[in-house]
Design a protein around this motif. Structure first.
Motif, PDB file in Angstrom:
ATOM      1  N   LYS A  91     -32.505 -21.930 -66.063  1.00 17.12           N
ATOM      2  CA  LYS A  91     -31.097 -22.301 -66.206  1.00 17.12           C
ATOM      3  C   LYS A  91     -30.474 -22.460 -64.833  1.00 17.12           C
ATOM      4  N   ARG A  92     -29.816 -23.583 -64.620  1.00 21.71           N
ATOM      5  CA  ARG A  92     -29.174 -23.847 -63.335  1.00 21.71           C
ATOM      6  C   ARG A  92     -27.753 -23.300 -63.321  1.00 21.71           C
ATOM      7  N   ALA A  93     -27.158 -23.251 -62.134  1.00 19.41           N
ATOM      8  CA  ALA A  93     -25.826 -22.667 -61.993  1.00 19.41           C
ATOM      9  C   ALA A  93     -24.764 -23.466 -62.743  1.00 19.41           C
ATOM     10  N   ASP A  94     -24.990 -24.759 -62.933  1.00 21.23           N
ATOM     11  CA  ASP A  94     -23.999 -25.555 -63.651  1.00 21.23           C
ATOM     12  C   ASP A  94     -24.313 -25.676 -65.143  1.00 21.23           C
ATOM     13  N   ASP A  95     -25.355 -24.972 -65.628  1.00 20.93           N
ATOM     14  CA  ASP A  95     -25.653 -24.896 -67.056  1.00 20.93           C
ATOM     15  C   ASP A  95     -24.878 -23.738 -67.677  1.00 20.93           C
ATOM     16  N   ALA A  96     -24.591 -23.841 -68.961  1.00 24.04           N
ATOM     17  CA  ALA A  96     -23.905 -22.764 -69.671  1.00 24.04           C
ATOM     18  C   ALA A  96     -24.486 -22.626 -71.070  1.00 24.04           C
ATOM     19  N   GLN A  97     -24.759 -21.395 -71.474  1.00 26.12           N
ATOM     20  CA  GLN A  97     -25.200 -21.110 -72.840  1.00 26.12           C
ATOM     21  C   GLN A  97     -23.959 -21.050 -73.728  1.00 26.12           C
ATOM     22  N   MET A  98     -23.821 -21.998 -74.651  1.00 19.30           N
ATOM     23  CA  MET A  98     -22.605 -22.118 -75.454  1.00 19.30           C
ATOM     24  C   MET A  98     -22.739 -21.317 -76.747  1.00 19.30           C
ATOM     25  N   ILE A  99     -21.868 -20.315 -76.908  1.00 18.52           N
ATOM     26  CA  ILE A  99     -21.880 -19.438 -78.072  1.00 18.52           C
ATOM     27  C   ILE A  99     -20.702 -19.800 -78.975  1.00 18.52           C
ATOM     28  N   PRO A 100     -20.927 -19.954 -80.295  1.00 16.56           N
ATOM     29  CA  PRO A 100     -19.847 -20.369 -81.200  1.00 16.56           C
ATOM     30  C   PRO A 100     -19.004 -19.183 -81.680  1.00 16.56           C
TER      31      PRO A 100
END
Length: 301
Positions: A91-100
């Motif tokens: 995972k890169r610094a500009d990636d985000a794990q999106m939680i609903p």
């Protein structure tokens, strides 16, 4: 001034829908939902878009509900297979794990108060992100000198349910008693000096017995003073804590946190999980409507 008709005819529910619609359609050409980016908290949020292209944002009557997916960015981590340990990607610094996260607004007509129900998953939620966005959006739209307050609301039915789990305490601790109130200098044979000395007063349950938490809370809330503390038996206390056994461990919990039992309800066993492992919108909506029914019942009393 009602929330459904204030500042020369504005309706807070319409304004809220306007804000959340912005989180859907800013980039129409590529059909991607808008990203609401908070650089300070390193968090991004948007309305969940389903695989068929529809958005989880629904309006019915005076209620507005849906799913906001939110995630943090700014750090790098390895993503591995949980069974084999194999590295899948980094995972890169500009990636985000999106939680609903589910949300529901209820803004009744001709009411000074509205209600916001938000899902939490463990210690993660969207309260600060959503409320900050609401206040910023509303500030830009109003003309009068008004302030929109968003704060926790205690539902008595929820409080009673949660309190039943921790109904007994071994100790009640009354905190920060001014020394002169108890004449501690006399008790300690003049070994105490100064007027700012403080101590705790502890009520301890007899052996093999317990103190009833609800009875103490009712008694203390009735004795709450204008300073935000408590006046009990003519003595002022800044805070009160209970020694409780929670999950097999003994913990000291302040009365403020116990009163907070009326603002959170555990629904893990009542919801249906979707293919993504998270609760479905429909099952969360059912639980939110149940909470609203508790509030309406209290309004009738």
């Amino acid at each position: 001034m009602y929330l459904s008709d204030y500042d020369n005819g504005k309706d807070l529910l319409v304004q809220l829908k306007g804000l959340l619609d912005i989180w859907k359609f800013e980039n129409v050409k590529e059909n991607f939902p808008t990203i609401a980016k908070d650089e300070d908290e390193k968090k991004i949020s948007r309305i969940l878009q389903n695989l068929d292209g529809s958005f989880e944002l629904h309006s019915l009557g005076r209620c507005l509900s849906g799913i906001i997916e939110s995630g943090e960015f700014g750090t790098e981590e390895n993503i591995i297979n949980s069974n084999t340990g194999e590295l899948k990607y980094r995972k890169r610094a500009d990636d985000a794990q999106m939680i609903p996260f589910f949300f529901m607004f209820n803004i009744p007509e001709n009411s000074y108060y509205g209600y916001l129900i938000i899902e939490r998953i463990g210690n993660i939620g969207i309260y600060s992100t959503l409320t900050k966005a609401i206040q910023k959006h509303i500030e830009q739209e109003i003309h009068e000198n008004l302030v929109l307050k968003i704060e926790p609301f205690m539902i008595q039915e929820v409080f009673n349910r949660n309190l039943s789990v921790i109904s007994e305490a071994k100790k009640v601790i009354l905190k920060r008693v001014q020394s002169q109130r108890l004449n501690l200098s006399q008790i300690a044979e003049n070994l105490v000096e100064g007027d700012d000395v403080q101590t705790d007063v502890v009520y301890k349950a007899p052996r093999n017995r317990f103190l009833q938490v609800k009875q103490w809370i009712d008694k203390l809330n009735a004795s709450k003073n204008k300073k935000g503390g408590y006046t009990f038996q003519s003595i002022e206390y800044a805070d009160v804590a209970f020694e409780l056994k929670i999950g097999g461990k003994v913990r000291t919990v302040s009365i403020a946190k116990i009163n907070g039992l009326g603002t959170n309800l555990e629904i893990t066993d009542n919801v249906e999980l979707g293919d993504n492992g998270y609760p479905t919108y429909s099952s969360l909506k059912t639980e939110a409507q149940r909470l609203l029914s508790y509030i309406k019942d209290e309004d009738k009393k």
